[in-house]
Design a protein around this motif. Sequence first.
Motif, PDB file in Angstrom:
ATOM      1  N   ILE A 222       0.835  -1.207   0.000  1.00 49.36           N
ATOM      2  CA  ILE A 222       0.000   0.000   0.000  1.00 49.36           C
ATOM      3  C   ILE A 222       0.874   1.265   0.000  1.00 49.36           C
ATOM      4  N   ARG A 223       2.128   1.134  -0.435  1.00 47.95           N
ATOM      5  CA  ARG A 223       3.029   2.283  -0.425  1.00 47.95           C
ATOM      6  C   ARG A 223       2.506   3.449  -1.265  1.00 47.95           C
ATOM      7  N   PRO A 224       1.915   3.223  -2.453  1.00 51.37           N
ATOM      8  CA  PRO A 224       1.363   4.380  -3.187  1.00 51.37           C
ATOM      9  C   PRO A 224       0.287   5.126  -2.398  1.00 51.37           C
ATOM     10  N   ALA A 225      -0.571   4.391  -1.706  1.00 54.03           N
ATOM     11  CA  ALA A 225      -1.599   5.048  -0.893  1.00 54.03           C
ATOM     12  C   ALA A 225      -0.968   5.804   0.267  1.00 54.03           C
ATOM     13  N   LEU A 226       0.077   5.243   0.856  1.00 60.50           N
ATOM     14  CA  LEU A 226       0.781   5.944   1.929  1.00 60.50           C
ATOM     15  C   LEU A 226       1.405   7.251   1.426  1.00 60.50           C
ATOM     16  N   GLY A 227       2.016   7.192   0.242  1.00 59.86           N
ATOM     17  CA  GLY A 227       2.577   8.411  -0.333  1.00 59.86           C
ATOM     18  C   GLY A 227       1.521   9.466  -0.586  1.00 59.86           C
ATOM     19  N   PHE A 228       0.357   9.022  -1.082  1.00 54.55           N
ATOM     20  CA  PHE A 228      -0.742   9.963  -1.311  1.00 54.55           C
ATOM     21  C   PHE A 228      -1.199  10.596  -0.002  1.00 54.55           C
ATOM     22  N   VAL A 229      -1.319   9.792   1.045  1.00 54.23           N
ATOM     23  CA  VAL A 229      -1.754  10.304   2.349  1.00 54.23           C
ATOM     24  C   VAL A 229      -0.735  11.299   2.890  1.00 54.23           C
ATOM     25  N   PHE A 230       0.551  11.008   2.748  1.00 50.17           N
ATOM     26  CA  PHE A 230       1.588  11.931   3.203  1.00 50.17           C
ATOM     27  C   PHE A 230       1.481  13.277   2.482  1.00 50.17           C
ATOM     28  N   VAL A 231       1.332  13.238   1.159  1.00 51.08           N
ATOM     29  CA  VAL A 231       1.278  14.478   0.382  1.00 51.08           C
ATOM     30  C   VAL A 231       0.048  15.291   0.765  1.00 51.08           C
ATOM     31  N   ILE A 232      -1.109  14.647   0.825  1.00 52.42           N
ATOM     32  CA  ILE A 232      -2.343  15.356   1.171  1.00 52.42           C
ATOM     33  C   ILE A 232      -2.279  15.901   2.592  1.00 52.42           C
ATOM     34  N   SER A 233      -1.702  15.131   3.512  1.00 48.92           N
ATOM     35  CA  SER A 233      -1.606  15.586   4.898  1.00 48.92           C
ATOM     36  C   SER A 233      -0.695  16.801   5.029  1.00 48.92           C
ATOM     37  N   ILE A 234       0.414  16.816   4.300  1.00 49.17           N
ATOM     38  CA  ILE A 234       1.316  17.968   4.339  1.00 49.17           C
ATOM     39  C   ILE A 234       0.626  19.203   3.769  1.00 49.17           C
ATOM     40  N   LEU A 290       4.554  23.061  -3.518  1.00 49.81           N
ATOM     41  CA  LEU A 290       4.972  22.422  -4.769  1.00 49.81           C
ATOM     42  C   LEU A 290       6.320  21.736  -4.603  1.00 49.81           C
ATOM     43  N   LEU A 291       7.256  22.402  -3.922  1.00 50.43           N
ATOM     44  CA  LEU A 291       8.567  21.813  -3.685  1.00 50.43           C
ATOM     45  C   LEU A 291       8.466  20.581  -2.782  1.00 50.43           C
ATOM     46  N   LEU A 292       7.693  20.674  -1.707  1.00 50.56           N
ATOM     47  CA  LEU A 292       7.545  19.541  -0.795  1.00 50.56           C
ATOM     48  C   LEU A 292       6.873  18.363  -1.491  1.00 50.56           C
ATOM     49  N   THR A 293       5.866  18.629  -2.307  1.00 55.28           N
ATOM     50  CA  THR A 293       5.186  17.547  -3.038  1.00 55.28           C
ATOM     51  C   THR A 293       6.125  16.884  -4.026  1.00 55.28           C
ATOM     52  N   TYR A 294       6.928  17.688  -4.723  1.00 53.93           N
ATOM     53  CA  TYR A 294       7.892  17.130  -5.681  1.00 53.93           C
ATOM     54  C   TYR A 294       8.913  16.240  -4.967  1.00 53.93           C
ATOM     55  N   LEU A 295       9.436  16.709  -3.835  1.00 54.64           N
ATOM     56  CA  LEU A 295      10.416  15.912  -3.097  1.00 54.64           C
ATOM     57  C   LEU A 295       9.794  14.622  -2.582  1.00 54.64           C
ATOM     58  N   GLN A 296       8.543  14.702  -2.099  1.00 47.59           N
ATOM     59  CA  GLN A 296       7.879  13.507  -1.591  1.00 47.59           C
ATOM     60  C   GLN A 296       7.656  12.488  -2.703  1.00 47.59           C
ATOM     61  N   LEU A 297       7.196  12.946  -3.857  1.00 49.10           N
ATOM     62  CA  LEU A 297       6.970  12.033  -4.973  1.00 49.10           C
ATOM     63  C   LEU A 297       8.280  11.449  -5.481  1.00 49.10           C
ATOM     64  N   ARG A 298       9.327  12.249  -5.481  1.00 47.77           N
ATOM     65  CA  ARG A 298      10.628  11.746  -5.953  1.00 47.77           C
ATOM     66  C   ARG A 298      11.170  10.683  -5.004  1.00 47.77           C
ATOM     67  N   MET A 299      11.049  10.925  -3.694  1.00 46.37           N
ATOM     68  CA  MET A 299      11.496   9.909  -2.742  1.00 46.37           C
ATOM     69  C   MET A 299      10.642   8.656  -2.830  1.00 46.37           C
ATOM     70  N   GLY A 300       9.351   8.839  -3.101  1.00 45.66           N
ATOM     71  CA  GLY A 300       8.478   7.668  -3.251  1.00 45.66           C
ATOM     72  C   GLY A 300       8.866   6.819  -4.455  1.00 45.66           C
ATOM     73  N   ARG A 301       9.262   7.461  -5.545  1.00 44.92           N
ATOM     74  CA  ARG A 301       9.685   6.717  -6.739  1.00 44.92           C
ATOM     75  C   ARG A 301      10.993   5.995  -6.484  1.00 44.92           C
ATOM     76  N   ARG A 302      11.904   6.632  -5.755  1.00 41.14           N
ATOM     77  CA  ARG A 302      13.163   5.959  -5.426  1.00 41.14           C
ATOM     78  C   ARG A 302      12.918   4.737  -4.557  1.00 41.14           C
ATOM     79  N   GLY A 303      11.953   4.877  -3.609  1.00 43.16           N
ATOM     80  CA  GLY A 303      11.642   3.739  -2.752  1.00 43.16           C
ATOM     81  C   GLY A 303      11.048   2.572  -3.523  1.00 43.16           C
ATOM     82  N   GLU A 304      10.242   2.868  -4.565  1.00 39.95           N
ATOM     83  CA  GLU A 304       9.660   1.792  -5.372  1.00 39.95           C
ATOM     84  C   GLU A 304      10.714   1.098  -6.215  1.00 39.95           C
ATOM     85  N   GLN A 305      11.737   1.866  -6.644  1.00 36.79           N
ATOM     86  CA  GLN A 305      12.795   1.247  -7.457  1.00 36.79           C
ATOM     87  C   GLN A 305      13.706   0.369  -6.607  1.00 36.79           C
TER      88      GLN A 305
END
Length: 305
Positions: A222-234, A290-305
């Motif tokens: 459920i990591r994608p859902a966790l990333g979404f929750v983190f971004v929306i919560s921030i 915008l910067l925080l969302t970009y960093l969160q999504l980038r870290m999420g993609r690195r974690g998936e790789q």
Amino acid sequence: MTAVQERTIPRPRSGLTRKRAAAGRRFIVPNLLAVLIFLLIPLAFSLYLSFQRWDLFHPPRFVGIQNYRRLFTGDRMFYVALVNTVIFTVATVVPAVVISLAVAGALNAKVKGIGFFRSVMFLPLVSSVAAMAVVWHYMFDSDIGVVNAILGWFGIPAVPWLTDPHWALVSLCVVSIWKSVPFAAAVLLAAMQGVPEDLIDAAKIDGAGGFRRFISVVVPLIRPALGFVFVISIINSFQVFDQAYVLTGGAGGPESGTYIFGMMLFQNAFQFDDLGYASALAWVLFAILLLLTYLQLRMGRRGEQ
């Protein structure tokens, strides 16, 4: 050569296809107009205002980047709001996500009557934020509040929840966590229900306990859902205003203890009548998010790789 050309020539669309395409455009156009009128035009106007000085009573006057320069170099309260907002975000997002993860895991259990507990858990999601903040305000009252009464049962002295600047921020964090958990838990619960049962059964056969199965099997899936929750919560934490305004007043609490970005934007726009400066603050807040969302999504993609 002719055969190849015949293959590449597109066939004319039938009347039914054209009718469907026209119907689709008719359905889309009202939504696009709504987005244009209620989102894009106000955004463009706020960007225009950020380079103006306007008090609602006189014509706007162009001042260039003076609003932004004043924000970063001439307004000490901007950095007070920045520090308070960062502390508030860290103190609410991390506990809210952890609690939501635990709540979603508990609500995902297949036991009798679990639907009732799911309904009760989601009640804060549909309640009015202002009404909820008023109730919490009375609960945190230093003299007659329920929270201090409960602490008194255990011999703990009364806490100045709303009169001390540090405790005021703590109380705001508690209320925001209570409000944020249902939405995050709903998203995570929906993701958990999509986890294949055979993977959980395989981990159970291998001897993994319930907590181990949850950490090693459910959470990674459920990591994608966790990333979404983190971004929306921030984003929600940086934009919070209503519960802070009702809980600690429009001045930002005692000694600016709860003076966050939402409070600063409200004061400059509707109390000081400085719409240009408030618009500049709004766009700075947009850039931060915008910067925080970009960093969160980038870290999420690195974690998936």
